[in-house]
Design a protein around this motif. Structure first.
Motif, short mmCIF file in Angstrom:
data_model
loop_
_atom_site.label_atom_id
_atom_site.label_comp_id
_atom_site.label_asym_id
_atom_site.label_seq_id
_atom_site.Cartn_x
_atom_site.Cartn_y
_atom_site.Cartn_z
N PRO A 125 0.89 -1.77 0.08
CA PRO A 125 0.06 0.10 -0.21
C PRO A 125 0.99 1.24 0.27
O PRO A 125 0.18 2.60 -0.55
N PHE A 126 1.79 1.28 0.26
CA PHE A 126 2.70 2.71 1.06
C PHE A 126 3.24 2.69 -0.43
O PHE A 126 3.51 4.37 -1.03
N LEU A 127 3.64 2.27 -1.55
CA LEU A 127 3.64 1.66 -2.47
C LEU A 127 2.66 2.99 -3.37
O LEU A 127 3.10 3.96 -4.87
N VAL A 128 1.26 3.01 -3.35
CA VAL A 128 0.66 3.90 -3.60
C VAL A 128 0.68 5.11 -3.14
O VAL A 128 0.06 5.47 -3.66
N GLY A 129 0.78 5.14 -2.05
CA GLY A 129 0.37 6.21 -0.96
C GLY A 129 -0.82 6.42 -0.14
O GLY A 129 -1.82 5.95 -0.60
N GLU A 183 -5.93 8.88 2.62
CA GLU A 183 -4.98 8.86 4.21
C GLU A 183 -5.84 7.78 5.17
O GLU A 183 -4.84 7.07 5.41
N ARG A 184 -6.57 8.13 4.78
CA ARG A 184 -7.59 6.52 6.25
C ARG A 184 -6.91 5.43 6.04
O ARG A 184 -6.93 4.84 6.52
N HIS A 200 -3.99 0.91 7.19
CA HIS A 200 -2.58 -0.54 6.81
C HIS A 200 -1.91 -0.31 8.15
O HIS A 200 -0.97 -1.00 8.18
N THR A 201 -0.27 1.72 7.41
CA THR A 201 -0.01 1.33 8.12
C THR A 201 0.17 1.51 9.70
O THR A 201 1.38 1.25 10.33
#
Length: 380
Positions: free
Chosen positions: A70-74, A171-172, A177-178
């Motif tokens: 997921p962090f690769l999409v931001g 962002e939510r 996830h993070t």
């Protein structure tokens, strides 16, 4: 030739950066590509000519993996650019700028006549901060007349370009996830993809709502988008996850690649293949951090210059700091970005546009420094 470096040890994916030797790509962006390439399951990283550093992952990259990250999409899932044809009898930039609606103020959800994805109503119909904008632009040059004619566009015609995303919804989703998994992979891919798809649909709806608001305010008829392409997303392709962060799908569709409020933007026909992650650039790409742009801009530009960067154009922006952060000089040369795409066979320019009115944030007393924390993106 592409700028390519490939590690074949089996511990790191291949990396290809589609930039000519004349194009400047920051070391930090290259380093981020290499770090992404070392992730478990990563197959290939394609850097676009607008490549620049992002938070944790490069912006301007298409990243293919057997693992969903997921962090690769931001956080701004669903961010994209839509183009709407506009018909006006008279073109007076100053008067039109004064009539632009307050796109910082959300619309009433009860006034929306279609389903709102995920039921998310916060910020509905608003543009956001950072590199987001709504721009009335004029078609300057038609480079592929037959293709431009498919959109019923010719030189001198007007279009509304809207660049925005899913506001707080993406962002939510990322934070959910993070907070548990950090930068690790998605544990429940189906759940993430379902939420992701809601955010992508929300972003598209948001762009349509803003276009309708602008059309009503300036006295133009509402129109359907001729282009609406998301550049922050992930798709399942050939059994793998193709993550795009600041990279637009470029496999057989037309894409608006944004320049700056003082330069051309380009509508291109994308025909990128697997080595490029089936993607093209999404904009000019930053060459300065916001802090550098603010410091250098104040020494080089006046506020009035930044409000009228081109003859016959106006920038609507009540936030002076944002004016400097988003100055045209803070970005790479859009002509060089387009040239690299052409050189590498990824896209063909169809037409170029020039800004007439660019909306960043409302010109209202006492609001020039509000909501600064809600800015999103580093791309335009």
């Amino acid at each position: 030739m592409s700028d390519q470096h490939t590690v074949v040890s089996g511990t790191r994916a291949s990396v290809t950066i589609f930039a000519s030797p004349q194009s400047w790509i920051e070391f930090d962006a290259r380093e981020q590509c290499d770090r992404v390439a070392a992730l478990d399951g990563m197959v290939h990283v394609a850097g676009m000519p607008d490549l620049h550093p992002g938070k944790g992952a490069p912006i301007g990259a298409a990243m293919t993996s057997s693992v969903l990250y997921p962090f690769l999409v931001g956080s701004d899932i669903g961010c994209g650019i839509a183009v709407f044809p506009v018909r006006l009898r008279r073109l007076d930039p100053e008067k039109l700028a004064a009539r632009f609606p307050d796109l910082d103020r959300p619309v009433d959800p009860e006034d929306v006549d279609e389903e709102i994805p995920a039921g998310w109503t916060e910020g509905l119909g608003t543009v956001g901060r950072g590199n987001h904008f709504a721009e009335l632009a004029r078609v300057d040059s038609v480079l592929e007349p037959e293709r431009a004619a498919r959109h019923d566009l010719t030189s001198g015609d007007l279009v509304l370009i809207v660049h925005s995303g899913s506001r707080g919804l993406g962002e939510r989703i990322l934070r959910a996830h993070t907070e548990v998994h950090g930068a690790g992979p998605a544990v429940d891919c189906a759940a993430y993809l379902a939420a992701h798809d809601d955010a992508v649909r929300w972003g598209s709806l948001n762009r349509r709502l803003m276009a309708a608001r602008v059309a009503d305010a300036i006295g133009a008829e509402r129109s359907a988008a001729i282009v609406d392409v998301c550049h922050n997303s992930v798709e399942v392709r050939d059994g793998r996850y193709l993550h795009r962060k600041g990279a637009a799908p470029g496999d057989g569709r037309d894409v608006l690649i944004a320049g700056t409020r003082g330069t051309h933007s380009y509508l291109v026909a994308g025909h990128a293949g697997p080595e490029a992650g089936y993607s093209v650039a999404h904009g000019a790409g930053r060459k300065m951090s916001r802090a550098d742009a603010l410091r250098r801009g104040k020494a080089k530009h006046t506020v009035e210059e930044l409000r009228r960067p081109l003859k016959g154009s106006v920038v609507v922006c009540g936030d002076r700091q944002l004016l400097f952060e988003e100055a045209p000089t803070a970005y790479k040369r859009i002509d060089r970005v387009i040239g690299d795409l052409v050189e590498h066979g990824l896209a063909t320019p169809v037409l170029s546009t020039l800004p007439v009115v660019t909306y960043k944030t409302a010109e209202l007393g006492g609001r020039s420094s509000t909501k600064r924390a809600s800015r999103a993106g580093r791309g335009r």
